[in-house]
Design a protein around this motif. Sequence first.
Motif, PDB file in Angstrom:
ATOM      1  N   PRO A  58      28.560 -53.397 126.807  1.00 44.66           N
ATOM      2  CA  PRO A  58      29.101 -52.211 127.453  1.00 44.66           C
ATOM      3  C   PRO A  58      28.208 -51.007 127.183  1.00 44.66           C
ATOM      4  O   PRO A  58      27.603 -50.891 126.125  1.00 44.66           O
ATOM      5  CB  PRO A  58      30.476 -52.009 126.814  1.00 44.66           C
ATOM      6  N   ARG A  59      28.094 -50.131 128.183  1.00 48.97           N
ATOM      7  CA  ARG A  59      27.272 -48.944 128.044  1.00 48.97           C
ATOM      8  C   ARG A  59      28.157 -47.720 128.027  1.00 48.97           C
ATOM      9  O   ARG A  59      29.242 -47.721 128.569  1.00 48.97           O
ATOM     10  CB  ARG A  59      26.307 -48.825 129.231  1.00 48.97           C
ATOM     11  N   THR A  60      27.642 -46.674 127.408  1.00 45.94           N
ATOM     12  CA  THR A  60      28.311 -45.391 127.482  1.00 45.94           C
ATOM     13  C   THR A  60      27.321 -44.406 128.052  1.00 45.94           C
ATOM     14  O   THR A  60      26.116 -44.585 127.949  1.00 45.94           O
ATOM     15  CB  THR A  60      28.797 -44.905 126.105  1.00 45.94           C
ATOM     16  N   GLN A  61      27.826 -43.378 128.697  1.00 45.58           N
ATOM     17  CA  GLN A  61      26.921 -42.407 129.279  1.00 45.58           C
ATOM     18  C   GLN A  61      27.461 -41.008 129.066  1.00 45.58           C
ATOM     19  O   GLN A  61      28.645 -40.786 129.011  1.00 45.58           O
ATOM     20  CB  GLN A  61      26.738 -42.670 130.766  1.00 45.58           C
ATOM     21  N   ALA A  62      26.537 -40.118 128.917  1.00 43.29           N
ATOM     22  CA  ALA A  62      26.857 -38.698 128.839  1.00 43.29           C
ATOM     23  C   ALA A  62      25.607 -37.953 129.238  1.00 43.29           C
ATOM     24  O   ALA A  62      24.511 -38.332 128.856  1.00 43.29           O
ATOM     25  CB  ALA A  62      27.261 -38.302 127.425  1.00 43.29           C
ATOM     26  N   THR A  63      25.748 -36.962 130.039  1.00 43.73           N
ATOM     27  CA  THR A  63      24.592 -36.202 130.437  1.00 43.73           C
ATOM     28  C   THR A  63      24.259 -35.196 129.350  1.00 43.73           C
ATOM     29  O   THR A  63      25.139 -34.580 128.768  1.00 43.73           O
ATOM     30  CB  THR A  63      24.847 -35.466 131.770  1.00 43.73           C
ATOM     31  N   ALA A  64      22.970 -35.029 129.074  1.00 42.72           N
ATOM     32  CA  ALA A  64      22.536 -34.157 127.988  1.00 42.72           C
ATOM     33  C   ALA A  64      22.927 -32.706 128.225  1.00 42.72           C
ATOM     34  O   ALA A  64      23.179 -31.972 127.297  1.00 42.72           O
ATOM     35  CB  ALA A  64      21.035 -34.286 127.800  1.00 42.72           C
ATOM     36  N   ALA A  65      22.959 -32.276 129.465  1.00 41.89           N
ATOM     37  CA  ALA A  65      23.266 -30.868 129.740  1.00 41.89           C
ATOM     38  C   ALA A  65      24.487 -30.745 130.641  1.00 41.89           C
ATOM     39  O   ALA A  65      24.566 -29.855 131.467  1.00 41.89           O
ATOM     40  CB  ALA A  65      22.062 -30.198 130.365  1.00 41.89           C
ATOM     41  N   GLY A  66      25.446 -31.654 130.484  1.00 39.06           N
ATOM     42  CA  GLY A  66      26.654 -31.620 131.294  1.00 39.06           C
ATOM     43  C   GLY A  66      27.559 -30.468 130.883  1.00 39.06           C
ATOM     44  O   GLY A  66      27.286 -29.749 129.922  1.00 39.06           O
ATOM     45  N   PRO A  67      28.653 -30.289 131.612  1.00 45.16           N
ATOM     46  CA  PRO A  67      29.550 -29.171 131.324  1.00 45.16           C
ATOM     47  C   PRO A  67      30.138 -29.212 129.915  1.00 45.16           C
ATOM     48  O   PRO A  67      30.307 -28.171 129.288  1.00 45.16           O
ATOM     49  CB  PRO A  67      30.636 -29.284 132.384  1.00 45.16           C
ATOM     50  N   ALA A  68      30.426 -30.384 129.397  1.00 42.10           N
ATOM     51  CA  ALA A  68      30.972 -30.466 128.037  1.00 42.10           C
ATOM     52  C   ALA A  68      29.910 -30.046 127.025  1.00 42.10           C
ATOM     53  O   ALA A  68      30.203 -29.328 126.072  1.00 42.10           O
ATOM     54  CB  ALA A  68      31.473 -31.870 127.742  1.00 42.10           C
ATOM     55  N   GLN A  69      28.663 -30.480 127.240  1.00 44.15           N
ATOM     56  CA  GLN A  69      27.578 -30.099 126.334  1.00 44.15           C
ATOM     57  C   GLN A  69      27.394 -28.593 126.303  1.00 44.15           C
ATOM     58  O   GLN A  69      27.191 -28.000 125.253  1.00 44.15           O
ATOM     59  CB  GLN A  69      26.270 -30.783 126.757  1.00 44.15           C
ATOM     60  N   THR A  70      27.483 -27.955 127.460  1.00 39.75           N
ATOM     61  CA  THR A  70      27.361 -26.507 127.541  1.00 39.75           C
ATOM     62  C   THR A  70      28.493 -25.841 126.764  1.00 39.75           C
ATOM     63  O   THR A  70      28.275 -24.855 126.058  1.00 39.75           O
ATOM     64  CB  THR A  70      27.373 -26.054 129.012  1.00 39.75           C
ATOM     65  N   LEU A  71      29.686 -26.381 126.877  1.00 39.30           N
ATOM     66  CA  LEU A  71      30.848 -25.821 126.190  1.00 39.30           C
ATOM     67  C   LEU A  71      30.689 -25.842 124.675  1.00 39.30           C
ATOM     68  O   LEU A  71      31.076 -24.902 123.986  1.00 39.30           O
ATOM     69  CB  LEU A  71      32.113 -26.585 126.597  1.00 39.30           C
ATOM     70  N   PHE A  72      30.092 -26.911 124.130  1.00 38.68           N
ATOM     71  CA  PHE A  72      29.934 -27.011 122.675  1.00 38.68           C
ATOM     72  C   PHE A  72      29.155 -25.832 122.107  1.00 38.68           C
ATOM     73  O   PHE A  72      29.417 -25.396 120.999  1.00 38.68           O
ATOM     74  CB  PHE A  72      29.241 -28.329 122.282  1.00 38.68           C
ATOM     75  N   GLY A  73      28.208 -25.307 122.854  1.00 41.58           N
ATOM     76  CA  GLY A  73      27.399 -24.191 122.387  1.00 41.58           C
ATOM     77  C   GLY A  73      28.187 -22.922 122.146  1.00 41.58           C
ATOM     78  O   GLY A  73      27.742 -22.048 121.410  1.00 41.58           O
ATOM     79  N   GLY A  74      29.362 -22.788 122.725  1.00 39.95           N
ATOM     80  CA  GLY A  74      30.168 -21.587 122.580  1.00 39.95           C
ATOM     81  C   GLY A  74      31.088 -21.566 121.367  1.00 39.95           C
ATOM     82  O   GLY A  74      31.746 -20.562 121.113  1.00 39.95           O
ATOM     83  N   TYR A  75      31.137 -22.658 120.613  1.00 43.09           N
ATOM     84  CA  TYR A  75      32.015 -22.722 119.441  1.00 43.09           C
ATOM     85  C   TYR A  75      31.304 -22.172 118.205  1.00 43.09           C
ATOM     86  O   TYR A  75      30.080 -22.282 118.089  1.00 43.09           O
ATOM     87  CB  TYR A  75      32.424 -24.168 119.155  1.00 43.09           C
TER      88      TYR A  75
END
Length: 153
Positions: free
Chosen positions: A12-29
């Motif tokens: 099984p594979r997992t995927q996440a985009t490096a600069a997706g919306p969730a990644q952008t959100l993490f920078g604000g914490y």
Amino acid sequence: MRKPANRATSKPRTQATAAGPAQTLFGGYPAPIKAKLLALRRLIFDTAKTTEGVGALQETLKWGQPSYLTVETGSGSTVRIDQVKPAANQVAVYFHCQTNLVETFRELYPELSYSGNRAILLDVKNKLPEAALRHCVALALTYHLRRKPDRGT
């Protein structure tokens, strides 16, 4: 014309985009919250990789929170993570409140802190209870597999 990608894999594979919306959100914490949320994110993806039947996860935003969905297989219920507001020292792993997941977690892990029937609460300064969290996340990511009725009996 390009050949279609071979989708058959044994793992099984997992995927996440490096600069997706969730990644952008993490920078604000704030830094301690961000570190804890990123540790939870890694735990969720690692758990998905090692849990049979889950398949690739999609990382997206739901209700403004990093959310992890089993879109490839439909095997599980959405898992979300976020800072507990207004508490500056807590994060939470959220689960769908109309499931029995948190009720099950309470029975299995009474030592964890909970918020109603929707979340596991974690103090930022404490070490993650990794074994318990991995088990809880695995149960959420395979929730629909256990809910399907038996066929052929």
